[in-house]
Design a protein around this motif. Structure first.
Motif, short mmCIF file in Angstrom:
data_model
loop_
_atom_site.label_atom_id
_atom_site.label_comp_id
_atom_site.label_asym_id
_atom_site.label_seq_id
_atom_site.Cartn_x
_atom_site.Cartn_y
_atom_site.Cartn_z
N ILE A 18 0.76 -1.07 0.09
CA ILE A 18 0.24 0.03 -0.07
C ILE A 18 1.02 1.22 -0.02
CG2 ILE A 18 -1.86 1.33 1.17
CD1 ILE A 18 -2.60 -1.33 0.27
N ALA A 19 0.72 2.12 -0.94
CA ALA A 19 1.25 3.35 -1.27
C ALA A 19 0.20 4.37 -0.88
CB ALA A 19 1.96 3.55 -2.30
N PHE A 20 0.51 5.20 0.38
CA PHE A 20 -0.41 6.10 0.66
C PHE A 20 0.24 7.62 0.19
CE2 PHE A 20 -0.88 3.06 3.90
CZ PHE A 20 -2.46 3.23 4.16
N LEU A 21 -0.88 8.53 -0.42
CA LEU A 21 -0.70 9.78 -0.85
C LEU A 21 -1.71 10.67 -0.51
CD1 LEU A 21 1.06 11.70 -2.54
CD2 LEU A 21 -0.22 11.07 -4.73
N TYR A 26 12.23 13.28 1.25
CA TYR A 26 11.03 13.99 0.55
C TYR A 26 11.49 15.61 0.71
CZ TYR A 26 9.57 14.98 5.57
OH TYR A 26 9.52 15.30 6.75
N TYR A 27 10.92 16.31 -0.07
CA TYR A 27 10.93 17.75 0.05
C TYR A 27 10.00 18.50 0.69
CZ TYR A 27 14.18 17.32 -4.17
OH TYR A 27 15.12 16.75 -4.94
N TYR A 28 10.39 19.49 1.66
CA TYR A 28 9.42 20.03 2.38
C TYR A 28 9.19 21.51 1.53
CZ TYR A 28 7.98 22.72 6.84
OH TYR A 28 7.23 23.29 7.93
N VAL A 29 7.76 21.53 1.30
CA VAL A 29 7.62 22.61 0.31
C VAL A 29 6.86 23.67 1.24
CG1 VAL A 29 6.05 23.40 -1.82
CG2 VAL A 29 7.25 20.88 -1.63
N LYS A 30 7.56 24.78 1.16
CA LYS A 30 7.12 26.15 1.93
C LYS A 30 7.09 27.39 1.05
CE LYS A 30 5.15 28.02 5.63
NZ LYS A 30 3.67 27.64 5.98
N HIS A 31 6.27 28.00 0.90
CA HIS A 31 6.23 29.39 0.15
C HIS A 31 6.66 28.94 -1.22
CE1 HIS A 31 5.05 31.44 3.80
NE2 HIS A 31 6.03 31.07 4.31
N GLY A 32 6.60 27.92 -1.92
CA GLY A 32 7.17 27.53 -3.29
C GLY A 32 8.50 27.03 -3.09
N GLN A 33 9.23 27.01 -2.13
CA GLN A 33 10.54 26.41 -2.02
C GLN A 33 10.63 25.05 -1.44
OE1 GLN A 33 12.77 29.19 0.60
NE2 GLN A 33 12.97 30.70 -1.04
N CYS A 78 2.10 9.88 5.54
CA CYS A 78 1.39 9.06 4.66
C CYS A 78 1.37 9.52 3.24
CB CYS A 78 -0.14 9.21 5.01
SG CYS A 78 -0.58 7.98 6.56
N SER A 79 2.38 10.30 2.64
CA SER A 79 2.53 10.68 1.26
C SER A 79 4.12 10.38 0.65
CB SER A 79 2.49 12.38 1.19
OG SER A 79 1.46 12.66 1.11
N PHE A 80 4.74 9.67 1.67
CA PHE A 80 5.96 8.93 1.14
C PHE A 80 6.49 7.94 2.00
CE2 PHE A 80 6.37 13.03 3.12
CZ PHE A 80 6.87 12.93 4.44
N VAL A 81 5.50 6.95 1.95
CA VAL A 81 5.68 5.51 2.70
C VAL A 81 4.77 4.61 2.02
CG1 VAL A 81 3.50 5.84 3.95
CG2 VAL A 81 5.39 4.70 5.01
N VAL A 82 5.47 3.36 2.05
CA VAL A 82 4.84 2.06 1.52
C VAL A 82 4.76 0.93 2.65
CG1 VAL A 82 5.03 0.17 0.21
CG2 VAL A 82 5.45 2.53 -0.78
N VAL A 83 3.48 0.51 2.83
CA VAL A 83 3.42 -0.44 3.89
C VAL A 83 2.85 -2.00 3.11
CG1 VAL A 83 1.98 -1.00 6.06
CG2 VAL A 83 2.50 1.31 5.28
N GLN A 84 3.49 -2.73 3.91
CA GLN A 84 3.10 -4.20 3.45
C GLN A 84 1.70 -4.48 3.89
OE1 GLN A 84 4.15 -8.01 5.33
NE2 GLN A 84 5.34 -8.39 3.53
N ARG A 85 0.62 -4.86 3.08
CA ARG A 85 -0.60 -4.70 3.30
C ARG A 85 -0.86 -5.88 4.19
NH1 ARG A 85 -5.41 -7.36 1.41
NH2 ARG A 85 -7.22 -5.80 1.75
N GLU A 86 -0.33 -7.03 4.40
CA GLU A 86 -0.40 -8.07 5.55
C GLU A 86 -0.21 -7.50 6.69
OE1 GLU A 86 1.67 -12.14 6.45
OE2 GLU A 86 1.57 -11.88 4.47
N ALA A 87 1.01 -6.82 7.00
CA ALA A 87 1.52 -6.29 8.23
C ALA A 87 0.43 -5.07 8.68
CB ALA A 87 2.86 -5.86 8.09
N PHE A 88 -0.02 -4.24 7.66
CA PHE A 88 -1.15 -3.31 7.95
C PHE A 88 -2.25 -3.90 8.77
CE2 PHE A 88 -4.69 -0.91 7.02
CZ PHE A 88 -4.36 0.60 7.24
N LEU A 89 -2.76 -5.07 7.90
CA LEU A 89 -3.87 -5.36 8.35
C LEU A 89 -3.67 -6.29 10.03
CD1 LEU A 89 -5.30 -6.91 5.22
CD2 LEU A 89 -6.13 -5.03 6.56
#
Length: 331
Positions: free
Chosen positions: A92-95, A126-133, A166-177
């Motif tokens: 599962i890839a959350f965004l 990941y990039y931290y986007v603030k004031h367009g930077q 929850c925008s740059f993470v992938v979880v194994q579905r089996e472990a999530f459940l």
């Protein structure tokens, strides 16, 4: 941990986007998924009772891999869990609907999974986007670290800069459940709560390469954190950590992380006349000796003086920002 069947790697990712009143952002999020160099995914958009035209904008995309689920407003935890329930693929890839990915995100996550298959939780910088930077902040990783298994509690506790959300993470579905998914009772820190539970039972792998964009330019009222609004303590993770008592006693790094989050995040509640006693009960268990003296200083200061001190600091910060803005205009 279940091993990956390489014959099935073409069926890898179920992308889950929770959607609630993000009409100004959802198009960019969806486009970033559809433009991935790895196209082995399904996209599940769960509309959590939006009252704007978010759903209409999402529905404009005509791709057989996209499925839209509608529900009455139930909160982000229930919404993400619903998306996972609908998922067909093993990862599962959350965004979030107001963030977006680099085009290589899924491909790089696939490579990370193949190289470190024992993990149940994967993430990238990941990039931290603030004031367009776009900025990449220190994540507590060892010098020279590129990718591999990490101690989630240790790296987070070195920087107190979020390594996963929850925008740059992938979880194994089996472990999530198996972990029970996101806690429906929480709407602030629900992701941290899940990452902790997963980390206590499985390995974590990380890629030190910025492949997602965390959008801090979202309209304030549409953000869960980073505002002055105080959430109900019953729905805030830091007021609901009794279940971790034994784990904190057993793990120095977990105790350090959680105490650091407590002293850094509970100050607005402490300053509120409504929640002072609840916060003090929590702070009595904090090992202040392992954290900067500043936090002992502010929590021991008379509240009236503390409020004045913080007001002066905010005024100074605002003045500095104004001066920098004027300087840029002159240049």
């Amino acid at each position: 941990m279940k091993q990956i069947d390489l014959k099935e790697t073409y069926k890898m990712f179920s992308v889950v986007i929770p959607l609630y009143n993000k009409a100004n952002y959802i198009q960019k999020a969806i486009e970033s998924v559809l433009s991935q160099t790895m196209q082995a995914f399904e996209l599940i958009i769960v509309d959590d009772g939006s009252t704007d035209n978010s759903l209409q904008k999402a529905s404009r995309f005509k791709d057989v891999r996209i499925r839209t689920v509608q529900q009455s407003n139930a909160g982000v935890s229930v919404t993400r869990n619903r998306g996972v329930e609908q998922a067909n693929f093993p990862y599962i890839a959350f965004l979030d609907a107001d963030d977006w990915w680099h085009s290589e995100f899924l491909m790089e996550m696939w490579s990370l999974i193949l190289q470190f298959p024992q993990a149940c939780l994967y993430g990238s910088n990941y990039y931290y986007v603030k004031h367009g930077q776009h900025k990449v902040e220190y994540k507590g990783l060892p010098d020279g670290f590129t990718k591999g298994y990490v101690d989630y509690f240790a790296i987070y506790g070195r920087s107190f800069c979020v390594p996963f959300n929850c925008s740059f993470v992938v979880v194994q579905r089996e472990a999530f459940l198996k972990a029970g998914g996101f806690c429906p009772a929480l709407n602030l820190g629900e992701d941290l709560d899940l990452w902790i539970r997963l980390t206590l039972t499985g390995k974590v792998a990380y890629l030190n390469k910025p492949l997602a964009y965390s959008n801090q330019d979202v309209v304030a009222e549409h953000r869960a954190i980073g505002t002055h609004r105080l959430h109900d303590p019953a729905r805030h993770i830091l007021f609901n950590l009794d279940y971790l008592s034994s784990e904190e006693k057993a793990s120095v790094t977990l105790k350090h992380l959680m105490d650091g989050l407590r002293v850094r995040s509970l100050l607005p509640y402490y300053l509120s006349d409504e929640y002072t006693q609840q916060v003090m009960t929590i702070l009595e268990k904090v090992d202040f000796a392992r954290h900067p003296f500043y936090y002992r200083f502010i929590y021991k200061m008379p509240k009236s003086l503390l409020k004045r001190y913080l007001q002066v600091r905010r005024s100074g910060a605002n003045l500095k920002r104004s001066m920098l803005a004027c300087r840029k205009e002159l240049i």
